[in-house]
Design an enzyme around this catalytic site. Structure first.
Site, PDB file in Angstrom:
ATOM      1  N   ARG A 197       9.266   5.631   1.691  1.00 37.06           N
ATOM      2  CA  ARG A 197       7.797   5.920   2.062  1.00 37.06           C
ATOM      3  C   ARG A 197       7.116   4.347   1.292  1.00 37.06           C
ATOM      4  NH1 ARG A 197       3.680   8.941   4.475  1.00 37.06           N
ATOM      5  NH2 ARG A 197       1.558   8.826   3.173  1.00 37.06           N
ATOM      6  N   ILE A 201      -2.436   4.750   6.414  1.00 41.05           N
ATOM      7  CA  ILE A 201      -0.655   5.804   6.487  1.00 41.05           C
ATOM      8  C   ILE A 201      -1.557   7.050   6.748  1.00 41.05           C
ATOM      9  CG2 ILE A 201      -0.132   5.297   4.004  1.00 41.05           C
ATOM     10  CD1 ILE A 201       2.739   5.250   5.413  1.00 41.05           C
ATOM     11  N   SER A 202      -0.689   7.881   7.522  1.00 39.90           N
ATOM     12  CA  SER A 202      -0.882   9.282   7.312  1.00 39.90           C
ATOM     13  C   SER A 202       0.020   9.933   6.440  1.00 39.90           C
ATOM     14  CB  SER A 202      -0.886  10.476   8.990  1.00 39.90           C
ATOM     15  OG  SER A 202      -1.322   9.199  10.034  1.00 39.90           O
ATOM     16  N   GLN A 203      -0.938  10.949   5.828  1.00 40.15           N
ATOM     17  CA  GLN A 203      -0.113  12.026   4.896  1.00 40.15           C
ATOM     18  C   GLN A 203       1.278  12.417   5.250  1.00 40.15           C
ATOM     19  OE1 GLN A 203      -2.620  15.667   5.279  1.00 40.15           O
ATOM     20  NE2 GLN A 203      -1.099  16.523   3.360  1.00 40.15           N
ATOM     21  N   PHE A 206      -8.266  11.041  12.214  1.00 36.95           N
ATOM     22  CA  PHE A 206      -7.116   9.863  12.726  1.00 36.95           C
ATOM     23  C   PHE A 206      -8.580   8.768  12.456  1.00 36.95           C
ATOM     24  CE2 PHE A 206      -3.823  12.519  12.474  1.00 36.95           C
ATOM     25  CZ  PHE A 206      -2.522  11.574  12.192  1.00 36.95           C
TER      26      PHE A 206
END
Ligand code: SAH
Length: 226
Positions: A38, A64-66, A206
Site C-alpha cells: 500500500r 485512497i480509502s481506509q 467517499f
C-alpha cells in the site's frame, strides 16, 4: 531491517488489527491485503501513514480509502478467481491492485488523467498484468467489456448509475456508496434477471462520483478531509 520487511510487518499488523479483528473473514481478501504494498500507492509525504487505520490524500483533491473499507468492499464482491471486474474510480490504483490479485481481469476507470497515469506506473512496477487503467467517465460503465461479474464504485453516487446495473452479469455484485456529497450508505446490488437484491451495509464517506450519472463537477466540494 530492510524497508520492504518493515512494510511487510506493518501489513501483518494492519490485517490482524484492522481487518481480522473486525468482520473481514474472506481468507483470499486477507491474503491480498497482506501482499499488496500500500505504501507504494500513496504520495511520499504520507507514506509513513500508509498502514494507518485511515483514508489518505493522494493529490487532485482525491483520497485512497481506509484499508478496512477497501477490504470490506472487496469481500462483498465475493471473488473466487475467474471473474471479470470493473472498478470505477482508480485513484491511486490500490483497490485495483487488490482486485487484480483476486479476479481474472480488472478494468478500472479514472476521470483525472494525472491519477490514471500515476496508477498505471505503480501497477506496472508491481508487474500486475491483468489490470487495465482507462481514462473516462466511469458513471457510464464500460459497455465494450460488459457484462461484469462484479463492479465496485469507489466514489459517492447520488443514485445507482443505470448503465452499471445494466452492465452487471446475472448473479453479479455491484458495491457502491450511495447518498449525498458528504455522507453515504455502502450498498450491494445483486442481479437476479431484471431484478436486483439490495443490501445496505454501512455508513461511509467517499469523494463524489463526477459524471453523467454522478454529480456535476461544480457540485463537488473542495474535499472532505482537509
Ligand atoms: N479506489 C481508489 C480511491 C478512489 S478515490 C484507490 O484505491 O485509491 C475516487 C476516485 O474516483 C478519484 O480518483 C476520482 O477522480 C475518481 N472519479 C470520480 N468520478 C469519476 C468518474 N465518473 N469516472 C471515473 N473516475 C471517477
Amino acid at each position: 531491517m530492510k524497508e520492504d520487511e518493515v512494510a511487510r510487518q506493518q501489513r501483518e499488523r494492519m490485517v490482524k488489527e484492522q481487518l481480522s479483528a473486525r468482520d473481514v473473514t474472506d481468507e483470499r481478501v486477507l491474503q491480498a491485503m497482506l501482499a499488496v504494498p500500500r505504501h507504494l500507492f500513496v504520495p511520499r509525504d504520507v507514506q509513513h501513514l500508509a498502514y494507518a487505520d485511515a483514508p489518505l490524500p493522494i493529490g487532485e483533491k482525491q483520497t485512497i480509502s481506509q484499508p478496512y473499507i477497501v477490504a470490506l468492499m472487496t469481500q462483498l464482491l465475493e471473488l473466487k478467481g475467474d471473474e471479470k471486474v470493473l472498478e470505477v474510480g482508480t485513484g491511486s490504483g490500490y483497490q485495483a491492485a487488490i482486485l487484480a490479485h483476486l479476479a481474472r481481469q480488472v478494468y478500472t476507470l479514472e476521470r483525472i488523467p494525472k491519477l490514471a497515469q500515476q496508477a498505471r506506473k505503480v501497477l506496472r512496477k508491481l508487474a500486475l498484468q491483468n489490470v487495465e487503467v482507462i481514462e473516462g467517465d466511469g458513471s457510464q460503465g464500460l459497455p465494450e467489456h460488459a457484462p461484469f461479474d462484479a463492479i465496485v464504485v469507489t466514489a459517492a453516487a447520488p443514485r445507482v448509475p443505470e448503465p452499471l446495473k445494466q452492465q452487471l452479469a446475472e448473479g453479479g455484485r455491484l458495491v457502491l456508496p450511495v447518498g449525498s456529497r458528504v455522507g453515504q450508505i455502502l450498498e450491494r446490488w445483486v442481479r437476479k434477471g431484471e431484478d436486483y437484491e439490495v443490501e445496505r451495509i454501512a455508513p461511509v464517506a467517499f469523494v463524489p462520483l463526477v459524471g453523467t450519472h454522478g454529480w456535476k463537477p461544480d457540485d463537488a466540494p473542495a474535499s472532505w478531509w482537509m
